[in-house]
Design an enzyme around this catalytic site. Structure first.
Site, PDB file in Angstrom:
ATOM      1  CG  ASP A   1      -1.827   1.221   1.287  1.00  0.00           C
ATOM      2  OD1 ASP A   1      -2.491   1.494   0.281  1.00  0.00           O
ATOM      3  OD2 ASP A   1      -1.871   1.912   2.324  1.00  0.00           O
ATOM      4  CB  SER A   2       0.212   4.753  -0.836  1.00  0.00           C
ATOM      5  OG  SER A   2      -1.005   4.852  -0.125  1.00  0.00           O
TER       6      SER A   2
ATOM      7  CB  CYS B   1      -3.303   0.394  -2.457  1.00  0.00           C
ATOM      8  SG  CYS B   1      -3.427   2.111  -2.987  1.00  0.00           S
TER       9      CYS B   1
ATOM     10  CD  GLU C   1      -0.241   7.330   5.460  1.00  0.00           C
ATOM     11  OE1 GLU C   1       0.909   7.448   5.922  1.00  0.00           O
ATOM     12  OE2 GLU C   1      -0.765   6.229   5.185  1.00  0.00           O
TER      13      GLU C   1
ATOM     14  CB  CYS D   1      -9.560   4.667   0.089  1.00  0.00           C
ATOM     15  SG  CYS D   1      -7.961   5.120   0.810  1.00  0.00           S
TER      16      CYS D   1
ATOM     17  CG  HIS E   1      -5.228   5.185   4.019  1.00  0.00           C
ATOM     18  ND1 HIS E   1      -4.662   4.616   2.906  1.00  0.00           N
ATOM     19  CD2 HIS E   1      -4.206   5.724   4.732  1.00  0.00           C
ATOM     20  CE1 HIS E   1      -3.345   4.817   2.938  1.00  0.00           C
ATOM     21  NE2 HIS E   1      -3.035   5.483   4.031  1.00  0.00           N
TER      22      HIS E   1
HETATM   23  N1  DGL Z   1      -4.941   3.021   0.679  1.00  0.00           N
HETATM   24  C1  DGL Z   1      -4.936   3.649  -0.632  1.00  0.00           C
HETATM   25  C2  DGL Z   1      -6.198   3.259  -1.381  1.00  0.00           C
HETATM   26  O1  DGL Z   1      -6.789   2.250  -1.038  1.00  0.00           O
HETATM   27  C3  DGL Z   1      -4.658   5.105  -0.502  1.00  0.00           C
HETATM   28  C4  DGL Z   1      -4.167   5.714  -1.762  1.00  0.00           C
HETATM   29  C5  DGL Z   1      -3.363   6.965  -1.565  1.00  0.00           C
HETATM   30  O2  DGL Z   1      -2.200   6.866  -1.168  1.00  0.00           O
HETATM   31  O3  DGL Z   1      -3.894   8.042  -1.866  1.00  0.00           O
HETATM   32  O4  DGL Z   1      -6.602   3.872  -2.343  1.00  0.00           O
END
Ligand code: DGL
Length: 270
Positions: free
Chosen positions: A6-7, A69, A155, A187, A189
């Site tokens: 993931d990011s 992600c 974050e 997402c 997150h």
């Molecule tokens: N967890 C990522 C998602 O599901 C976040 C993407 C991001 O870094 O903007 O889209």
């Protein structure tokens, strides 16, 4: 080894249910915290970062990579599957995303055919959910809302603050007027704001998140593909990698996921 990518912290909402469903394997989690958020970037940039992550994880011994992600699954999954799973490699390793399990669940869940989606700009603009849902049903109308500020708030560990909740409510307001009965958290997150989301949408809206759905789909995939399952090591280990400050990653993970982890390793992908 099973890898999740993931990011940033978002993929941990997928890792947790996977660890619960399939505890016997070795795991590696990569959060590209130095370059988060991905969702406001161009598809070309997201593809480039994803190539770097996938190459790195295969080098570390991953046999299955879960793209935990939505932004990456939406714009770069097919690209890395085509690039890294050619010929013999196709039967040797696998890259899976989070979108298809979610689309299948949406079709099973909605009663009135009115479904909402919140996600990053990359995910919403890709229209991947519109396409995958349309393949399964022509009776569903999808109402999408990009919510680009939520990942940075999460974050920064600022997502429980009143200002963050005000922003969330503003994002959800149009969706509330469409009489949806199902909401996709597009997402990984966003489950970190689940309470505020369900409170805002009300009891009549079923909120769907990727974690459990991806765990279920991985479990069934491994049963159907013993040739891949046989290659996975079973040592119950978890290695966490981040491209930014490891102690910050450890503190956030332990605070929000209730898991004790070893100090993450700092890696350089570029
Ligand atoms: N967890 C990522 C998602 O599901 C976040 C993407 C991001 O870094 O903007 O889209």
């Amino acid at each position: 080894m099973i890898a999740l990518f993931d990011s940033g912290y978002g993929g941990l909402t997928v890792l947790k249910p996977i660890l619960k469903a399939l505890p016997e394997y070795d795991y590696i989690y990569l959060g590209d915290s130095a370059r988060v958020p991905y969702g406001n970037r161009s598809p070309e940039m997201i593809k480039k970062f994803t190539e770097e992550a996938v190459e790195y994880l295969f080098k570390r011994g991953a046999k299955v990579i879960i793209i935990a992600c939505n932004a990456v699954s939406s714009v770069a999954l097919r690209h890395v599957q085509q690039k890294y799973l050619k010929g013999a490699e196709e039967h040797d390793r696998k890259i899976l995303g989070v979108v298809i399990p979610m689309a299948e669940e949406v079709v099973k869940t909605t009663k009135n055919g009115r479904v909402g989606l919140i996600g990053t700009r990359a995910t919403v603009n890709s229209k991947v959910y519109d396409k995958e849902i349309a393949k399964l049903s022509d009776k569903i109308k999808l109402y999408s809302q990009a919510t680009p500020l939520l990942v940075p708030l999460i974050e920064e560990d600022y997502h429980k603050e009143p200002e963050a909740i005000t922003i969330l409510k503003k994002y959800l307001k149009p969706l509330k007027s469409y009489n949806i009965d199902t909401l996709i958290l597009g997402c990984t997150h966003y489950p970190l704001m689940l309470k505020a989301i369900t409170r805002t949408m009300g009891k009549k809206v079923k909120v769907l998140q990727s974690g459990d759905l991806t765990a279920k789909s991985l479990k069934s995939y491994l049963v159907r593909h013993p040739e891949i399952e046989n290659k996975l090591t079973k040592g119950k280990s978890l290695t966490i990698l981040t491209t930014d400050d490891p102690s910050k990653f450890k503190t956030f993970t332990e605070k929000h996921f209730g898991m004790k982890i070893k100090m993450p390793e700092k890696v350089d992908l570029a």
